[in-house]
Design an enzyme around this catalytic site. Structure first.
Site, mmCIF file in Angstrom:
data_model
loop_
_atom_site.group_PDB
_atom_site.id
_atom_site.type_symbol
_atom_site.label_atom_id
_atom_site.label_comp_id
_atom_site.label_asym_id
_atom_site.label_seq_id
_atom_site.Cartn_x
_atom_site.Cartn_y
_atom_site.Cartn_z
ATOM 1 N N SER A 65 0.823 -1.204 0.000
ATOM 2 C CA SER A 65 0.000 0.000 0.000
ATOM 3 C C SER A 65 0.863 1.263 0.000
ATOM 4 O O SER A 65 2.049 1.237 0.335
ATOM 5 C CB SER A 65 -0.901 0.022 1.228
HETATM 6 N N1 SAH Z 1 -0.516 -4.956 4.130
HETATM 7 C C1 SAH Z 1 0.278 -5.285 2.946
HETATM 8 C C2 SAH Z 1 -0.440 -5.001 1.641
HETATM 9 C C3 SAH Z 1 -1.647 -5.836 1.496
HETATM 10 S S1 SAH Z 1 -2.152 -6.216 -0.146
HETATM 11 C C4 SAH Z 1 1.614 -4.598 2.987
HETATM 12 O O1 SAH Z 1 1.921 -3.874 3.942
HETATM 13 O O2 SAH Z 1 2.400 -4.830 2.064
HETATM 14 C C5 SAH Z 1 -3.500 -7.254 0.336
HETATM 15 C C6 SAH Z 1 -3.108 -8.641 0.780
HETATM 16 O O3 SAH Z 1 -4.269 -9.296 1.246
HETATM 17 C C7 SAH Z 1 -2.537 -9.506 -0.337
HETATM 18 O O4 SAH Z 1 -1.250 -9.949 -0.008
HETATM 19 C C8 SAH Z 1 -3.516 -10.667 -0.428
HETATM 20 O O5 SAH Z 1 -2.900 -11.919 -0.697
HETATM 21 C C9 SAH Z 1 -4.119 -10.664 0.952
HETATM 22 N N2 SAH Z 1 -5.427 -11.324 1.058
HETATM 23 C C10 SAH Z 1 -6.508 -11.244 0.256
HETATM 24 N N3 SAH Z 1 -7.499 -12.031 0.701
HETATM 25 C C11 SAH Z 1 -7.049 -12.618 1.847
HETATM 26 C C12 SAH Z 1 -7.601 -13.549 2.789
HETATM 27 N N4 SAH Z 1 -8.843 -14.048 2.655
HETATM 28 N N5 SAH Z 1 -6.837 -13.914 3.833
HETATM 29 C C13 SAH Z 1 -5.581 -13.450 3.989
HETATM 30 N N6 SAH Z 1 -4.995 -12.576 3.136
HETATM 31 C C14 SAH Z 1 -5.720 -12.169 2.082
#
Ligand code: SAH
Length: 217
Positions: A65
């Protein structure tokens, strides 16, 4: 000071200035953001853009992000030093690293085992011993470690997932983007009181979707 030191110091100042100008005023959050080198979480051709206020691609088609969004979400979460925090959506591990400087313990979960492996490597190398990583579908939370004082979801669901609301302590706060993935979503804050749930809408955001089940890699 060498030229290189000056440019690092300047880059850091610009980074913090950008956060302040986007509304990040909480001193503890700014200090935590200053402590974590975003460059450590980004590989390949985008590494030299780590200090710009923009989202960047990471593995598995996901994104790290935008720093100002990370900081504003962290600020909205109002993390206290004794808190046990759950992050759903580890991604690169950057947000978890920021939280680790504010909370007692951070549990972070992602559905892509590869992202979890890579994030754990960086988190361990930085010596952030209060962070534990999990490869699982985070929409069910982490029942074995619940309840949590704070929950941060960094992927967008249509509604706040029931298991996450259930795993929030009374007095706890959850911050998450809600809305359909191909639309502008709203960042909302949910407070759990003794009598129910209070919701407030914070700002428009855009996140990758919260997807059910495990990722292929
Ligand atoms: N917080 C992260 C960015 C998140 S991007 C950072 O600091 O880099 C969103 C993430 O959510 C992705 O890696 C994706 O794989 C994860 N995601 C999506 N659905 C999910 C679920 N049901 N359970 C766990 N992770 C999930």
């Amino acid at each position: 000071m060498s030229d290189n030191d000056i440019s690092i110091a300047e880059r850091k100042m610009q980074f913090l200035f950008a956060l302040r100008s986007r509304g990040v005023t909480d001193k503890r959050v700014l200090e935590a953001m200053e402590k974590v080198d975003r460059g450590a979480f980004i590989r390949g051709i985008f590494a030299d853009r780590a200090y710009e206020d923009m989202p960047l691609p990471i593995a598995c088609g996901q994104t790290i992000s935008q720093p100002s969004v990370v900081a504003l979400m962290t600020q909205a979460l109002d993390v206290q030093p004794r808190d046990k925090v759950l992050e759903v959506g580890t991604g690169s591990g950057y947000q978890a690293a920021v939280l680790s400087h504010l909370a007692r313990r951070v549990y972070t979960v992602d559905r892509h085992p590869r992202l979890v492996r890579e994030a754990k490597k960086v988190i361990d190398a930085l010596g952030l011993v209060n962070v534990t990583t999990f490869a699982a579908d985070g929409s069910f939370g982490l029942p074995d470690h619940a309840p949590f004082d704070r929950i941060l979801v960094t992927a967008a669901a249509e509604d706040p997932p029931g298991p996450l609301l259930a795993q929030l302590k009374p007095g706890g706060i959850m911050v998450l983007p809600v809305g359909q993935s191909d639309h502008v979503q709203s960042l909302i804050r949910v407070r759990k009181t003794e009598t129910g749930l209070d919701y407030d809408e914070l700002r428009p955001v855009r996140f990758v979707p919260l997807v059910e089940g495990m990722g292929k890699d």
